[in-house]
Enzyme design. Structure first.
Site, PDB file in Angstrom:
ATOM      1  N   HIS A 125       0.875   5.163  -1.507  1.00 33.91           N
ATOM      2  CA  HIS A 125       0.127   5.974  -0.539  1.00 33.91           C
ATOM      3  C   HIS A 125       0.952   6.434   0.652  1.00 33.91           C
ATOM      4  CE1 HIS A 125      -3.613   5.327  -2.673  1.00 33.91           C
ATOM      5  NE2 HIS A 125      -3.416   4.033  -2.688  1.00 33.91           N
ATOM      6  N   ARG A 171     -12.934  -1.623  -2.393  1.00 32.54           N
ATOM      7  CA  ARG A 171     -11.783  -0.881  -2.937  1.00 32.54           C
ATOM      8  C   ARG A 171     -10.465  -1.561  -2.551  1.00 32.54           C
ATOM      9  NH1 ARG A 171      -9.291   2.134  -6.702  1.00 32.54           N
ATOM     10  NH2 ARG A 171      -8.264   0.154  -6.590  1.00 32.54           N
ATOM     11  N   CYS A 225       0.847  -1.198   0.000  1.00 35.16           N
ATOM     12  CA  CYS A 225       0.000   0.000   0.000  1.00 35.16           C
ATOM     13  C   CYS A 225       0.882   1.246   0.000  1.00 35.16           C
ATOM     14  CB  CYS A 225      -0.900   0.029   1.232  1.00 35.16           C
ATOM     15  SG  CYS A 225      -1.853  -1.473   1.510  1.00 35.16           S
ATOM     16  N   CYS A 246      -7.509  -3.088  -4.833  1.00 29.72           N
ATOM     17  CA  CYS A 246      -6.099  -2.672  -4.766  1.00 29.72           C
ATOM     18  C   CYS A 246      -5.197  -3.901  -4.741  1.00 29.72           C
ATOM     19  CB  CYS A 246      -5.837  -1.851  -3.500  1.00 29.72           C
ATOM     20  SG  CYS A 246      -6.365  -0.134  -3.593  1.00 29.72           S
TER      21      CYS A 246
END
Lengths: 275, 206
Positions: free
Chosen positions: A188, A232, A184, A236
């Site tokens: 991000h 979501r 992630c 991802c």
């Protein structure tokens, strides 16, 4: 300055010219970025007048109040953490620990718990069609989330297992794996970044995390569908080239616990609009 | 890779620098194991389990202490392969195609790629390259005019090739995928990408 003075005048002129050219390039790129993002914002503003997610809210309300499943009862006695049937503010404090389930649950998995225990459905029946636009789960979560609109996210750390899931979620956020080495954090963990033209929230920054998290569930323009955060996150992970994560699994819940924790205090706008 | 085993084997001096504690790392691994029940053992091994470099970068939140960083750099220099014909500068037009391809390698039942879908480098997802492509991301630095900056020399071709093969040989825990080491791109495809970046005729440099 002493070093600069030692340079020949021609060299100084050359350096200055280069610096000016680079500044010019940076300026032009920033202007292009702004134009593209402005257009996306205009589109969002237009949609705000009639967010298609409003239809999902109505569908969700109907699913909540209609007797369903083998036991033919409604979900109105479902306890989302604040007492049976209490919807106001419930989404803002999820995921959280539930004694009766012996687990930290997110909104989706708590709804599954209620649909299996109260209505007598199987998990498969409860989440039927969850990958398709307009699924019952997306509608129910949208309905539940709108009852927290205007309320701040309150990620609980009171139960030891909630604190543990936050730590696990943070670990998973940074966990790199697969043929592209993604985690992630790859996309991000920095400010003002984009994949192509898609802006990316920086979940290490509380302000950016809030801005993103207050929007879920969101009508996703690119999908013509309302997606919950769980949906979501599973996507991802698919895009990271991993196998399918199980719906309602602990990895997905732990990530949500961590993200809610990062976004604590953000005032919910659900349902939102995203790309 | 057995993560607790790996971390237990690290020099003790490295442990205080871990961003996540070993106990939590172990629980996170257990959580992962439980959360992908549909994955085959093969999928677990190739898609979800971490190799040593991935595990180290994860545990240190991508900012490894100097000794770990040096170890990652050394390990990342190993196993590099070049095209059979030895040419590190391929066809920039092929490289341009690869820079835009973001498909390939998606598995599972939700939205897998069709069999035979071409894998690309998807460079534009993260880098500005030719200025005509406005929809470029910015996770990585701009590469516009890269060949003009670096020069189209054998040394720069070798550097760019090695960097695409495994960026962590230069920047430990770089966000950039290790395209060669992981077998995502072939040596020939990497050479095409090098040409897209360095060839004076490439739109990256015009």
């Amino acid at each position: 300055m002493r070093d600069v003075a030692r340079l020949k005048p021609r060299a100084v002129r050359w350096v200055l010219a280069c610096a000016c050219a680079l500044l010019g390039i940076a300026w032009a790129t920033a202007a292009d970025d702004r134009r593209a993002l402005d257009e996306i914002q205009k589109y969002r503003d237009m949609l705000k007048d009639g967010n298609p997610a409003d239809l999902m809210e109505l569908k969700g309300e109907s699913l909540w109040t209609t007797p369903r499943g083998p036991k033919q009862v409604t979900l109105e006695a479902c306890d989302l953490g604040l007492g049976p049937g209490v919807l106001e503010g419930a989404y803002a404090q999820l995921p959280r620990w539930f004694d009766d389930a012996g687990r930290v649950l997110d909104t989706e998995s708590r709804l599954i718990h209620c649909m299996t225990t109260l209505q007598g459905m199987t998990k498969e029946e409860a989440i039927q069609g969850w990958t398709r636009p307009g699924s019952d789960m997306e509608a129910l979560v949208t309905f539940v989330a709108t009852k927290s609109r205007g309320l701040p996210i309150r990620a609980s750390q009171a139960h030891p297992r909630e604190a543990e899931m936050t730590a696990i979620g943070e670990t998973l956020f940074f966990r790199r794996a697969g043929p592209l080495d993604f985690s992630c954090a790859t996309c991000h963990s920095q400010d003002a970044r984009r994949i192509r033209l898609q802006e990316l929230p920086n979940f290490l920054d509380p302000a950016s995390a809030r801005e993103s998290m207050i929007q879920w569930p969101a009508y996703r323009v690119s999908q013509s569908a309302v997606w919950t955060l769980e949906r979501r996150l599973i996507d991802c992970i698919r895009q990271m080239r991993a196998p399918d994560a199980e719906y309602g699994s602990d990895a997905i819940i732990a990530l949500q616990v961590y993200l809610q924790h990062q976004a604590n205090g953000g005032v919910l706008e659900a349902p939102g609009i995203k790309r | 890779m057995n993560l607790p085993g790996l971390l237990g084997g690290l020099a003790l001096a490295a442990l205080p620098a871990l961003a996540a504690d070993v106990d939590v790392l172990t629980r996170a691994e257990d959580t992962m194991r439980r959360s992908f029940p549909a994955a085959t053992e093969e999928e677990w091994r190739t898609r979800l389990a971490q190799d040593e470099v991935q595990a180290l970068c994860s545990a240190h939140h991508n900012t490894p202490p100097p000794d770990i960083a040096a170890r990652i750099v050394a390990q990342s220099r190993e196993g590099i392969r070049y095209p059979d014909d030895g040419k590190l500068l391929g066809n920039w037009k092929e490289g341009e195609k690869l820079a835009s391809i973001g498909t390939g390698g998606h598995i599972g039942k939700i939205q897998p790629d069709r069999p035979g879908t071409r894998r690309g480098g998807n460079c534009y997802a993260c880098h500005t390259m030719a200025t005509k492509e406005v929809a470029a991301g910015n996770l990585g630095p701009s590469l516009t005019g890269y060949g003009k900056r670096l020069g189209n020399t054998p040394e720069s071709a070798r550097f760019v090739y090695d960097k695409i093969w495994n960026a962590q040989a230069f920047a430990p825990c770089s966000h950039m995928p290790r395209f060669g080491t992981n077998g995502w791109l072939t040596p020939e495809e990497i050479a095409h990408t090098v040409a897209f970046l360095l060839d004076p005729e490439s739109p990256v440099n015009r």
